[in-house]
Scaffold this active site. Structure first.
Site, PDB file in Angstrom:
ATOM      1  N   HIS A   1     -16.493  36.315  92.470  1.00 13.59           N
ATOM      2  CA  HIS A   1     -15.801  35.051  92.180  1.00 13.59           C
ATOM      3  C   HIS A   1     -16.132  34.512  90.795  1.00 13.59           C
ATOM      4  CE1 HIS A   1     -13.496  31.574  92.872  1.00 13.59           C
ATOM      5  NE2 HIS A   1     -13.961  31.190  94.032  1.00 13.59           N
TER       6      HIS A   1
ATOM      7  N   ASP B   1       2.595  44.822 100.287  1.00 15.41           N
ATOM      8  CA  ASP B   1       3.063  45.977 101.056  1.00 15.41           C
ATOM      9  C   ASP B   1       2.670  47.262 100.320  1.00 15.41           C
ATOM     10  OD1 ASP B   1       4.414  47.962 102.408  1.00 15.41           O
ATOM     11  OD2 ASP B   1       6.417  47.164 102.006  1.00 15.41           O
TER      12      ASP B   1
END
Length: 450
Positions: free
Chosen positions: A172, A392
């Protein structure tokens, strides 16, 4: 602001039984050379946060599991040619300033392949499935600071009885949610077909937004260990996901705006839902009227800074925006009271406010931890605008997208778009056990359509 606590999540279910099959590293396919990128003021507050974890669960895939793994790893090597910072490590320059370092001799991203064939996808989709999900994501309890010794990206590919789980852990200190989902979409684009190119290149130069060098004095030990000074064990929490339908979201927005005066600005979906959550969690905590209650949103600043940065800016360009009041005032006033406070705080966080926040940090840099957030906080992360259900890889859209166990404290909320599209929103909340039990019975919060 809040960073770091190691929360204890209530274990109401057994963890998924995971069998690790292999562990390897994936590097960019082409030669990159030596690259260095200074961490800037927007990055540094997160150095003592944990790795940011995301989990995508897919039902079914074509071909054998080994073939799918090979395809995912191959495409990862290709996408890392553009996102090569994720294949590097944290380092420091001669002045002790943190930076991202990459060279072709580094190991790259870590990829773990695992087996959990006893688990059905349907078992991982429940509102209270947090404990089952934990072991499907790598780097639980790993601080971003450990990026000095560990990969900045770790991926776990887990075979399920009828599907596949892709768990990712991102350091992060080098990227926020917008950059995370930019990378995930790009990886999936490459994976869908041979010769496929990513649609949007990452904007990698952090110094375009800030170039002030800031040296942090960290309580480091030698070697890959977590400094005792930044360990903190928080209260036992429960995590649950509440699914708000489009009609429920519209009712929440309509109700909050119905209370507002004619001369006030209408409240956005985010502002209305945030107020709804703030009030509900505050009720569930059963606070005294004089107790403070604080709302925090981690806001994207790409369009707020001067000059504005593109959405493709790769790094952290978020800041925490705070507002607060007494519990009695929040709950005694109409629903627009909290929404108005949130709206004003967001509107006020312009380029000038951002500049002042950065200058304050640069003049007095400090390591933020979750325990610094204070009591009675409701903090919103992620965004229903992230198109997480469009990731996807060639075997369809995910059945579920969730956050991992890292970076949670009492009152931490993650928002995701609902899977069915439209304007539904999934609300992932971590709360102290008693407060969560009361929230689950709060009909005003539930809107009777969850």
């Amino acid at each position: 602001m809040a960073p770091f606590q190691v929360p204890s999540m209530e274990n109401t279910e057994k963890f998924v039984k995971i069998k690790t099959l292999s562990k390897s590293q994936v590097k960019p396919e082409k030669t990159i050379g030596r690259k260095e990128f200074q961490l800037v003021t927007f990055d540094l507050p997160y150095i003592a946060f944990f790795y940011n974890q995301k989990l995508l669960i897919y039902k079914g895939y074509e071909g054998k599991f080994d073939e799918v793994v090979a395809k995912l790893k191959d495409s990862l090597g290709v996408v890392l040619e553009d996102f090569y910072q994720l294949a590097g490590k944290l380092g420091k320059d001669e002045e002790g300033v943190f930076r991202v370092e990459y060279d072709d001799n580094m190991d790259g991203a870590e990829v773990v392949v695992a087996d959990a064939e006893e688990i059905l996808v349907s078992e991982l989709l429940g509102e209270d499935a947090a404990s089952k999900l934990k072991e499907l994501v790598p780097y639980n309890g790993i601080l971003n600071l450990e990026g000095l010794y560990r990969p900045l990206l770790a991926v776990q590919l887990t075979k399920l009885q009828d599907g596949l789980a892709i768990g990712c852990a991102f350091n992060h200190a080098i990227l926020d949610g917008t950059s995370t989902w930019h990378f995930m979409r790009s990886w999936s684009e490459i994976c869908r077909g041979p010769g496929q190119l990513i649609s949007v290149q990452p904007f990698l130069d952090r110094t375009e937004v800030r170039n002030t060098k800031v040296k942090l004095e960290l309580p480091e030990k030698s070697g890959p260990t977590i400094p005792d000074a930044i360990k903190f064990v928080g209260p036992t929490l429960r995590e649950k996901i509440f699914k708000f339908s489009e009609s429920a979201i519209e009712r929440i927005k309509s109700d909050v705006n119905a209370d507002s005066s004619d001369d006030s600005k209408s409240f956005s979906t985010f502002q209305a839902l945030s107020s709804h959550l703030w009030r509900a969690v505050t009720r569930a905590r059963q606070l005294k009227p004089e107790d403070p209650t604080v709302f925090i949103v981690f806001a994207d600043c790409r369009k707020r800074v001067d000059p504005p940065m593109p959405d493709s800016y790769f790094g952290n360009l978020i800041q925490a925006i705070f507002t607060g009041t007494a519990t009695g005032l929040l709950l005694a006033h109409p629903k627009d009271f909290g929404a108005s406070m949130i709206q004003k705080a967001i509107y006020a966080h312009d380029s000038k406010a951002i500049q002042e926040r950065n200058t304050e940090f640069e003049n007095n840099p400090k390591i933020f931890q979750f325990k610094d957030a204070g009591m009675n906080v409701v903090a919103i992360g992620s965004s229903p605008r992230f198109k997480v259900y469009e990731v996807d890889f060639g075997f369809g859209n995910p059945e579920s997208v969730r956050s991992g166990a890292n970076n949670r404290f009492d009152g931490m909320v993650y928002l995701y778009p609902g899977k069915n599209g439209e304007k539904s929103i999934d609300v992932e909340i971590s709360l102290e056990i008693g407060a969560m039990e009361r929230l689950e019975k709060d009909n005003e919060f539930l809107m009777e359509e969850i």
